[in-house]
Design a protein around this motif. Structure first.
Motif, PDB file in Angstrom:
ATOM      1  N   ALA A  13       0.829  -1.208   0.000  1.00 37.36           N
ATOM      2  CA  ALA A  13       0.000   0.000   0.000  1.00 37.36           C
ATOM      3  C   ALA A  13       0.868   1.265   0.000  1.00 37.36           C
ATOM      4  O   ALA A  13       0.545   2.247  -0.680  1.00 37.36           O
ATOM      5  CB  ALA A  13      -0.917  -0.011   1.214  1.00 37.36           C
ATOM      6  N   PHE A  14       1.970   1.239   0.752  1.00 31.47           N
ATOM      7  CA  PHE A  14       2.885   2.382   0.760  1.00 31.47           C
ATOM      8  C   PHE A  14       3.452   2.635  -0.630  1.00 31.47           C
ATOM      9  O   PHE A  14       3.487   3.777  -1.107  1.00 31.47           O
ATOM     10  CB  PHE A  14       4.028   2.147   1.755  1.00 31.47           C
ATOM     11  N   PHE A  15       3.915   1.568  -1.291  1.00 31.86           N
ATOM     12  CA  PHE A  15       4.480   1.744  -2.630  1.00 31.86           C
ATOM     13  C   PHE A  15       3.413   2.153  -3.638  1.00 31.86           C
ATOM     14  O   PHE A  15       3.697   2.903  -4.578  1.00 31.86           O
ATOM     15  CB  PHE A  15       5.196   0.477  -3.093  1.00 31.86           C
ATOM     16  N   ALA A  16       2.174   1.672  -3.467  1.00 32.66           N
ATOM     17  CA  ALA A  16       1.097   2.092  -4.372  1.00 32.66           C
ATOM     18  C   ALA A  16       0.827   3.581  -4.213  1.00 32.66           C
ATOM     19  O   ALA A  16       0.714   4.317  -5.213  1.00 32.66           O
ATOM     20  CB  ALA A  16      -0.167   1.280  -4.097  1.00 32.66           C
ATOM     21  N   GLY A  17       0.736   4.038  -2.971  1.00 32.30           N
ATOM     22  CA  GLY A  17       0.538   5.477  -2.740  1.00 32.30           C
ATOM     23  C   GLY A  17       1.703   6.303  -3.236  1.00 32.30           C
ATOM     24  O   GLY A  17       1.522   7.374  -3.831  1.00 32.30           O
ATOM     25  N   SER A  18       2.910   5.799  -3.017  1.00 32.41           N
ATOM     26  CA  SER A  18       4.100   6.515  -3.499  1.00 32.41           C
ATOM     27  C   SER A  18       4.119   6.584  -5.016  1.00 32.41           C
ATOM     28  O   SER A  18       4.512   7.609  -5.592  1.00 32.41           O
ATOM     29  CB  SER A  18       5.372   5.820  -3.008  1.00 32.41           C
ATOM     30  N   ALA A  19       3.701   5.509  -5.677  1.00 30.33           N
ATOM     31  CA  ALA A  19       3.687   5.500  -7.142  1.00 30.33           C
ATOM     32  C   ALA A  19       2.687   6.515  -7.683  1.00 30.33           C
ATOM     33  O   ALA A  19       2.977   7.225  -8.651  1.00 30.33           O
ATOM     34  CB  ALA A  19       3.350   4.106  -7.655  1.00 30.33           C
ATOM     35  N   VAL A  20       1.527   6.597  -7.045  1.00 26.36           N
ATOM     36  CA  VAL A  20       0.520   7.568  -7.500  1.00 26.36           C
ATOM     37  C   VAL A  20       1.025   8.986  -7.289  1.00 26.36           C
ATOM     38  O   VAL A  20       0.972   9.827  -8.208  1.00 26.36           O
ATOM     39  CB  VAL A  20      -0.818   7.331  -6.768  1.00 26.36           C
ATOM     40  N   LEU A  21       1.530   9.274  -6.091  1.00 32.26           N
ATOM     41  CA  LEU A  21       2.022  10.627  -5.817  1.00 32.26           C
ATOM     42  C   LEU A  21       3.219  10.987  -6.698  1.00 32.26           C
ATOM     43  O   LEU A  21       3.297  12.093  -7.240  1.00 32.26           O
ATOM     44  CB  LEU A  21       2.395  10.757  -4.344  1.00 32.26           C
ATOM     45  N   TYR A  22       4.140  10.052  -6.857  1.00 34.69           N
ATOM     46  CA  TYR A  22       5.314  10.325  -7.689  1.00 34.69           C
ATOM     47  C   TYR A  22       4.904  10.528  -9.146  1.00 34.69           C
ATOM     48  O   TYR A  22       5.434  11.400  -9.832  1.00 34.69           O
ATOM     49  CB  TYR A  22       6.313   9.180  -7.582  1.00 34.69           C
ATOM     50  N   GLY A  23       3.963   9.695  -9.608  1.00 28.15           N
ATOM     51  CA  GLY A  23       3.518   9.838 -10.989  1.00 28.15           C
ATOM     52  C   GLY A  23       2.871  11.185 -11.255  1.00 28.15           C
ATOM     53  O   GLY A  23       3.104  11.808 -12.294  1.00 28.15           O
ATOM     54  N   VAL A  24       2.064  11.659 -10.315  1.00 28.84           N
ATOM     55  CA  VAL A  24       1.391  12.954 -10.494  1.00 28.84           C
ATOM     56  C   VAL A  24       2.394  14.097 -10.399  1.00 28.84           C
ATOM     57  O   VAL A  24       2.404  15.008 -11.236  1.00 28.84           O
ATOM     58  CB  VAL A  24       0.258  13.116  -9.458  1.00 28.84           C
TER      59      VAL A  24
END
Length: 134
Positions: A13-24
């Motif tokens: 879940a941490f990496f999923a949230g990080s991926a979304v934030l980093y992508g944006v």
């Protein structure tokens, strides 16, 4: 295994949230976003394995506070006495690696030998009775 499943689920879940934030924030930088998505996927696979193992087998002796050392004793697993398949896998990998240099035809032969060796190692004792009780 339940604790491990929750731990790796949190990591996923941490990496999923990080991926979304980093992508944006990076305007969908392909390299960094892909790395974070892959990290999320790897953690999710481990979490799924731990959850499925816990659901199938229940608590381990290490997870119980009242367990004795003898509860974890017994036969662990079957270890084969001898096998020729690791040699086939090594030869297949060597031929495939050589094929990268010399040509596609040699690479494909090496992949075929490697695939046969891996299948042989995986299914060598597939018909064997495991001898487990329970």
């Amino acid at each position: 295994m339940r604790t491990e499943a929750l731990l790796f689920g949190g990591v996923a879940a941490f990496f999923a949230g990080s991926a979304v934030l980093y992508g944006v924030w990076s305007h969908f930088d392909p390299a960094g976003t892909a790395a974070l998505v892959v990290a999320c996927g790897m953690a999710a696979v481990i979490a799924f394995f731990c959850a499925a193992h816990y659901r199938r087998k229940g608590l381990r002796p290490q997870d119980r506070g009242d367990a004795e050392v003898a509860d974890g004793a017994g036969p662990l697993e079957f270890f084969p006495p001898e096998s020729h398949w690791p040699v086939v896998v090594a030869a297949g990998f060597a031929v495939a690696a050589t094929g990268v240099v010399y040509g596609l035809w040699l690479f494909l032969i090496g992949v075929g030998v490697l695939g046969a060796g891996v299948c042989g190692m995986v299914f060598q004792y597939a018909g064997r009775d495991s001898g487990r009780v329970g």
